[in-house]
Design a protein around this motif. Structure first.
Motif, PDB file in Angstrom:
ATOM      1  N   ARG A 165       3.470  14.432  49.161  1.00  0.00           N
ATOM      2  CA  ARG A 165       3.345  14.515  47.702  1.00  0.00           C
ATOM      3  C   ARG A 165       1.871  14.277  47.366  1.00  0.00           C
ATOM      4  O   ARG A 165       1.376  13.157  47.512  1.00  0.00           O
ATOM      5  N   HIS A 166       1.182  15.337  46.990  1.00  0.00           N
ATOM      6  CA  HIS A 166      -0.230  15.253  46.618  1.00  0.00           C
ATOM      7  C   HIS A 166      -1.058  14.602  47.727  1.00  0.00           C
ATOM      8  O   HIS A 166      -2.032  13.908  47.456  1.00  0.00           O
TER       9      HIS A 166
ATOM     10  N   ASN B 221      -1.946  21.690  50.165  1.00  0.00           N
ATOM     11  CA  ASN B 221      -2.512  22.100  48.867  1.00  0.00           C
ATOM     12  C   ASN B 221      -2.358  21.026  47.790  1.00  0.00           C
ATOM     13  O   ASN B 221      -2.330  21.345  46.598  1.00  0.00           O
TER      14      ASN B 221
ATOM     15  N   GLU C  67       0.117  19.619  46.849  1.00  0.00           N
ATOM     16  CA  GLU C  67       1.316  19.875  46.054  1.00  0.00           C
ATOM     17  C   GLU C  67       2.311  18.724  46.167  1.00  0.00           C
ATOM     18  O   GLU C  67       2.297  17.948  47.132  1.00  0.00           O
ATOM     19  N   ASP C  68       3.205  18.644  45.192  1.00  0.00           N
ATOM     20  CA  ASP C  68       4.362  17.758  45.253  1.00  0.00           C
ATOM     21  C   ASP C  68       5.453  18.534  45.998  1.00  0.00           C
ATOM     22  O   ASP C  68       6.277  19.219  45.397  1.00  0.00           O
ATOM     23  N   THR C  69       5.418  18.432  47.321  1.00  0.00           N
ATOM     24  CA  THR C  69       6.235  19.293  48.173  1.00  0.00           C
ATOM     25  C   THR C  69       7.713  19.242  47.831  1.00  0.00           C
ATOM     26  O   THR C  69       8.377  20.282  47.741  1.00  0.00           O
TER      27      THR C  69
ATOM     28  N   VAL D  34       8.579  20.993  44.564  1.00  0.00           N
ATOM     29  CA  VAL D  34       8.503  22.442  44.715  1.00  0.00           C
ATOM     30  C   VAL D  34       9.750  22.971  45.417  1.00  0.00           C
ATOM     31  O   VAL D  34      10.367  23.954  44.987  1.00  0.00           O
TER      32      VAL D  34
END
Length: 254
Positions: free
Chosen positions: A57-58, A64, A66-68, A71
């Protein structure tokens, strides 16, 4: 069929498919980060509840920032719970905390969740994510975990898992990357209270993807959970681990 205090109680069964999947933060054997590919593996499996490991998560540019889990949950239209085994301050210039850990995806409502940090000595912090899930009226305690690299860590961690699970009454499943072999003391310890769904499948290798020759990933069920004929290792290069799935049945009374 049972009679209880003059009322007729019928034991019903709810079936579902569960998965354990170490997603290596969404990066496949081609070293490409691709959450759509991970989501497609999960979707195609038909899994209803999934234990995930190595979830960012970030965390870093490798995913990237991202908050995997958010997503994946959006792509699959599932509920989710997350447990950060690592929880670090944001990088300079960024506002989100950097987290890395374990998660649960579920098509059913997640009623409660709790994350436990397991004894990891001086090594990478490990954890257990406990979720209580309402599966069509049947209550399931579903646990996701990712254990340490050393045997002494794993023995301490499995002891904690057994103590936590023993405090809950009802159907229970523990799924995850145990970093242990089927004939190891850690799995023997767990199977004092749980059944290894793949115990009679010695070729259920999950690592490394592409040339798998080790079993590191498990689905363990409590005595109130029945497993069916479907027990499968899904061969995909979307991560460095193969995911495993099993068809289970939970009892409930009407």
């Amino acid at each position: 069929m049972q009679s209880f205090r003059g009322e007729m109680m019928i034991e019903m069964h709810t079936s579902l498919t569960v998965m354990s999947y170490n997603i290596q933060h969404g990066r496949g054997m081609d070293d490409r980060y691709d959450l759509v590919r991970i989501a497609n593996v999960i979707r195609d499996s038909g899994a209803d509840i999934i234990a995930l490991q190595e979830v960012d998560r970030h965390f870093a540019d490798r995913s990237n920032y991202e908050d995997t889990i958010a997503v994946l949950a959006a792509q699959l239209e599932m509920n989710y719970a997350y447990g950060a085994n690592l929880d670090w301050a944001p990088e300079p210039g960024r506002s989100e905390r950097r987290q890395y850990g374990i998660a649960v995806l579920s098509k059913y409502p997640i009623v409660k969740q709790r994350h436990y940090l397991l004894n990891s000595f001086d090594s990478e912090q490990r954890g257990l994510l406990e979720t209580e899930i309402d599966v069509n009226g049947a209550r399931l305690f579903f646990y996701a975990t990712h254990l340490g690299l050393e045997e002494n860590e794993r023995m301490a961690q499995t002891e904690e898992i057994l103590e936590i699970a023993a405090a809950r009454a009802g159907s229970a499943v523990v799924a995850g990357d145990f970093n242990a072999y089927p004939d190891g003391p850690e799995i023997a310890h767990m199977t004092q209270a749980f059944c290894n769904v793949f115990a009679d499948m010695p070729m259920a290798y999950t690592y490394p993807a592409g040339e798998a020759n080790e079993t590191l990933d498990y689905i363990l069920v409590g005595s109130e959970v029945i497993f069916g004929e479907r027990r499968e290792v899904i061969q995909t290069l979307a991560s460095d681990h193969y995911p495993i799935v099993a068809r289970l049945s939970l009892s409930r009374e009407r």
